[in-house]
Design an enzyme around this catalytic site. Structure first.
Site, PDB file in Angstrom:
ATOM      1  NE  ARG A 240      -3.719  10.712  75.850  1.00 55.16           N
ATOM      2  CZ  ARG A 240      -2.456  10.656  75.478  1.00 55.16           C
ATOM      3  NH1 ARG A 240      -1.677   9.665  75.918  1.00 55.16           N
ATOM      4  NH2 ARG A 240      -1.940  11.561  74.692  1.00 55.16           N
TER       5      ARG A 240
ATOM      6  NE  ARG B 226      -5.340   3.350  72.775  1.00 55.58           N
ATOM      7  CZ  ARG B 226      -4.167   3.551  72.167  1.00 55.58           C
ATOM      8  NH1 ARG B 226      -3.751   2.699  71.234  1.00 55.58           N
ATOM      9  NH2 ARG B 226      -3.424   4.588  72.492  1.00 55.58           N
TER      10      ARG B 226
ATOM     11  NE  ARG C 150     -12.081   1.891  68.508  1.00 53.81           N
ATOM     12  CZ  ARG C 150     -10.839   2.282  68.241  1.00 53.81           C
ATOM     13  NH1 ARG C 150     -10.181   3.014  69.118  1.00 53.81           N
ATOM     14  NH2 ARG C 150     -10.267   1.960  67.107  1.00 53.81           N
TER      15      ARG C 150
ATOM     16  CG  ASP D 122      -8.213  13.631  68.730  1.00 53.71           C
ATOM     17  OD1 ASP D 122      -7.653  14.564  68.112  1.00 53.71           O
ATOM     18  OD2 ASP D 122      -7.601  12.648  69.173  1.00 53.71           O
TER      19      ASP D 122
ATOM     20  CE1 TYR E 174      -0.485  15.891  67.242  1.00 52.96           C
ATOM     21  CE2 TYR E 174      -1.293  17.507  68.808  1.00 52.96           C
ATOM     22  CZ  TYR E 174      -0.804  16.243  68.535  1.00 52.96           C
ATOM     23  OH  TYR E 174      -0.638  15.333  69.554  1.00 52.96           O
TER      24      TYR E 174
END
Length: 350
Positions: free
Chosen positions: A33, A37, A46, A82, A158
């Site tokens: 990652r 963010r 973003r 993703d 998932y």
């Protein structure tokens, strides 16, 4: 069909040498990652584009993939995407919101899973392949580019739960009540994930990683039945295509030796075991990736540097170490702590 990129990583790129277990002056370093963010430059992008925009626009995807390389000089970039996109292409309508991904229409009955179908990895997800090609051509040849996907069991979890869960009870109930259906779905996912990763290699990735984030919820016997054979199939397809792969398993201390049997070139491990113990329990020819607790990066830089050095010391004298976290970097992570983590590794001489 996406054309093959004209540039690849150099054969002597630090990351690739470590992945081949060749001697390196220090371990290569990247972070799961790492494009995300915690970076102010990512947040600036973003403000102008949604998460899906970043994934589906190759120029934006390339930009956020390269941001951590520019700032920290990591030895590998990982394409921005993703793990759920293959499931979406197969017929699982996941929506992305502040609470994480969630299915718009759940799979509540066994017959509902008939909505899932195999798809062509390039035709249904063209943007990931365009982004890989463009990023590989923009990335310095001394840096490796990674593609990635979810492992079959984690993708099954998932799609059965419909969202992130703590215990994944619906998934385990499916295994117990409908084992034949679970096996059919896992086999389909293994073929899909393997083909998807091979397509990423052909588009520009120098290596790929597949994530079994939720397989650590399984007992050793259940892991051997419901996760390991399908992880082995993914690794088999990647290696048959001439690629190299890393298999990440979260919370896998109890099944480490079984993870090592998946057939990947490298296993990526979390922080719940020391690397000294990991290297005692797995074959020497297996590359190890990890494994600093990502929350260590919430500490001050001198603390981060000390804990990073302790991690590196545990691998002294063993070729084939890729320095990383034991899970993804979290959004609250201070930039100075990431810099301390990377600097300690870049200055290390093992």
């Amino acid at each position: 069909m996406t054309s093959t990129p004209s540039v690849r990583a150099n054969d002597d790129a630090l990351f690739l040498k470590a992945l081949r277990r060749e001697p390196t002056p220090r371990p290569p370093v990247w972070m799961m990652r790492q494009a995300g963010r915690y970076l102010p430059e990512y947040m600036a992008v973003r403000e102008k584009a949604s998460f899906l925009d970043l994934c589906r626009d190759e120029a934006l995807g390339m930009e956020v993939t390269l941001q951590p390389i520019r700032r920290f000089d990591f030895d590998a970039a990982i394409i921005f995407s993703d793990i759920l996109f293959p499931l979406i292409a197969m017929g699982a309508d996941f929506r992305f919101g502040d609470g994480g991904p969630k299915l718009a229409e759940r799979f509540d009955r066994p017959e509902d899973f008939e909505r899932l179908r195999p798809v062509d990895a390039v035709e249904e997800l063209p943007w990931i392949h365009r982004a890989l090609k463009a990023t590989r051509e923009a990335l310095d040849p001394s840096k490796a580019l990674l593609g990635f996907a979810g492992a079959p069991f984690t993708l099954l979890a998932y799609v059965v739960e419909g969202e992130t869960s703590r215990l994944y009870p619906r998934t385990k109930a499916l295994l117990w009540h409908h084992p034949g259906l679970a096996e059919k779905l896992l086999a389909m996912l293994a073929e899909q994930v393997g083909d998807y990763l091979v397509a990423q290699l052909r588009a520009g990735a120098d290596a790929v990683q597949f994530f079994d984030t939720w397989a650590g919820l399984l007992s050793p016997a259940d892991y051997e039945r419901w996760a390991l054979p399908y992880a082995q199939r993914v690794a088999e397809k990647v290696l048959a295509a001439g690629g190299r792969c890393i298999y990440y398993l979260n919370d896998g201390a109890a099944i480490l030796e079984r993870q090592a049997a998946a057939g990947a070139d490298a296993i990526s491990v979390d922080w719940r075991l020391s690397l000294a113990e990991v290297r005692r329990r797995v074959p020497d020819e297996l590359v190890l990736q990890g494994n600093l607790d990502p929350l260590v990066l919430l500490g001050p830089p001198d603390f981060v540097a000390r804990r990073t050095a302790e991690m590196l010391e545990q691998m002294r004298g063993r070729p084939g170490h890729i320095a990383n976290l034991g899970h993804g970097v979290i959004p609250q992570t201070p930039i100075d702590s990431v810099a301390a983590f990377v600097k300690t590794i870049q200055e290390w001489r093992g």
